[in-house]
Design an enzyme around this catalytic site. Structure first.
Site, PDB file in Angstrom:
ATOM      1  N   ASP A 272     -10.341   2.521   1.872  1.00  0.00           N
ATOM      2  CA  ASP A 272     -10.256   2.007   3.303  1.00  0.00           C
ATOM      3  C   ASP A 272     -10.368   2.758   4.121  1.00  0.00           C
ATOM      4  O   ASP A 272     -11.451   2.288   5.598  1.00  0.00           O
ATOM      5  CB  ASP A 272      -8.738   0.999   3.609  1.00  0.00           C
TER       6      ASP A 272
ATOM      7  N   GLY B 282      -0.939  -1.776  14.613  1.00  0.00           N
ATOM      8  CA  GLY B 282      -0.158  -1.973  13.014  1.00  0.00           C
ATOM      9  C   GLY B 282       0.584  -0.364  13.012  1.00  0.00           C
ATOM     10  O   GLY B 282       0.083   0.715  13.834  1.00  0.00           O
TER      11      GLY B 282
ATOM     12  N   LYS C  17       0.703  -1.439  -0.548  1.00  0.00           N
ATOM     13  CA  LYS C  17       0.207  -0.228  -0.018  1.00  0.00           C
ATOM     14  C   LYS C  17       1.054   1.362   0.136  1.00  0.00           C
ATOM     15  O   LYS C  17       0.067   2.474  -0.461  1.00  0.00           O
ATOM     16  CB  LYS C  17      -0.682   0.347   1.232  1.00  0.00           C
TER      17      LYS C  17
ATOM     18  N   GLY D 197       1.145   0.244   9.446  1.00  0.00           N
ATOM     19  CA  GLY D 197       1.294  -0.105   8.159  1.00  0.00           C
ATOM     20  C   GLY D 197       0.540   0.926   7.001  1.00  0.00           C
ATOM     21  O   GLY D 197      -0.504   1.950   7.857  1.00  0.00           O
ATOM     22  N   GLY D 198       0.431   0.641   6.185  1.00  0.00           N
ATOM     23  CA  GLY D 198      -0.621   1.137   5.337  1.00  0.00           C
ATOM     24  C   GLY D 198      -2.205   1.432   6.241  1.00  0.00           C
ATOM     25  O   GLY D 198      -3.045   2.223   5.892  1.00  0.00           O
ATOM     26  N   MET D 199      -2.444   0.290   6.309  1.00  0.00           N
ATOM     27  CA  MET D 199      -3.851  -0.151   6.509  1.00  0.00           C
ATOM     28  C   MET D 199      -4.353   0.714   8.406  1.00  0.00           C
ATOM     29  O   MET D 199      -5.009   1.173   8.180  1.00  0.00           O
ATOM     30  CB  MET D 199      -4.560  -1.385   6.793  1.00  0.00           C
TER      31      MET D 199
END
Length: 321
Positions: A153, A175, A117, A177-179
């Site tokens: 998202d 987390g 992502k 990251g991208g999400m």
């Protein structure tokens, strides 16, 4: 079943096949139809299917661990809305070459999942506000060779926080990251107070927390107050086919302290975290809900057609059948 009769349909698919049921176009194919009774032999039948021609628009997904969820979702809606599109899931060992192929082959749309992502940012021509604000991409639209990036998202997560009426209090996100970026941005936009990012990465974890005025800890055990009323997992832990598919993404102490548990992992819909939260009597929001809403936004971007909520709900049901 009489000879040469179309096979019975179930959930938008021809029985005994993985083919999406479609209106008659120009072709007939012969397939094996398996009856429902155990031990009953299959029989061959001619069925009408939509032709794939040079004018058919292709949309794809790129994921480290592809599933058929998006494929079924999009292809069902193409059929229902009579659109000359087809959707296929892929993985890749070369994300740069894959995105180059999207451009060179005229692939209309490309969904991007973990772990790419952020990697695709350097490969697109334009970042829309939804992607640029959180430096994360999950959707690429090919407009005549110009690749435009979006993040649906964020839209899905933001919507679910409202529809589930999650109290705007404290929160913890697993987390970085991208999400996770999309999640934290959606939480802030929804009015949640400063929360905590839980991430082992000593660079991306603190950076994400600082961007939104949150705190950061490397491990859940370091949380001073037991986490937050909303616990959200934005890591791949619990994802089917992954190295940690049977693991809990959060310790039971955090689950028990939370009033709502949210897991963005879409497959399976009942992740170890969701199962543990249900067992503890906690309201949950699943990744299955996220993937349906974000896929509906992608569908509209790719086709220019927005399905009704009822059509989205039916596509989501079929996608997990």
């Amino acid at each position: 079943m009489r000879a040469n009769a179309p096979a019975k349909t179930l959930g938008g698919h021809w029985a005994g096949t993985g083919l999406p049921r479609a209106p008659v176009r120009h072709g007939v194919v012969r397939i094996e139809c398996r009856e429902s009774a155990p031990g009953t032999a299959g029989s061959w039948h001619d069925v009408a299917v939509r032709d794939i021609t040079k004018d058919t628009s292709l949309c794809i997904s790129l994921s480290a661990r592809p599933t058929n969820i998006g494929t079924r979702f999009h292809n069902h809606l193409y059929e229902v809305l009579d659109l000359d599109f087809i959707y296929k899931a892929f993985t890749t060992t070369d994300i740069t070459a894959a995105i180059g192929g999207v451009r060179a082959l005229g692939i209309r749309g490309c969904a991007v999942s973990m772990p790419w992502k952020e990697d695709v940012i350097a490969l697109v021509d334009e970042m829309t506000p939804s992607a640029a604000a959180i430096h994360s991409v999950n959707t690429i639209v090919n407009d005549s060779g110009r690749l435009v990036a979006y993040n649906t998202d964020f839209i899905a997560i933001r919507t679910l926080l409202d529809t589930h009426e999650v109290p705007r209090t404290s929160c913890a996100v697993l987390g970085a990251g991208g999400m996770a970026k999309a999640c934290v941005a959606a939480l802030k936009d929804a009015g949640f107070g400063p929360g905590t990012v839980i991430a082992r990465n000593p660079t991306s974890g603190p950076a994400l927390a600082e961007q939104y005025g949150w705190s950061w800890v490397a491990n859940a055990s370091e949380l001073p107050d037991g986490g937050g009323t909303l616990l959200l997992n934005a890591t791949p832990v619990g994802m089917a086919g992954g190295p940690a598919e049977n693991d809990l993404s959060a310790p039971m102490e955090l689950i028990e302290a939370a009033t709502t548990v949210f897991d963005v992992v879409a497959f399976p819909s009942e992740t170890p975290l969701i199962k543990a939260a249900r067992a503890a009597g906690k309201p949950v929001i699943s990744g299955a809900e996220v993937i349906a809403l974000q896929a509906a936004e992608q569908f509209a971007l790719y086709t220019g057609v927005r399905p009704t909520p009822e059509q989205v709900a039916e596509a989501a049901r079929i996608s997990r059948a």
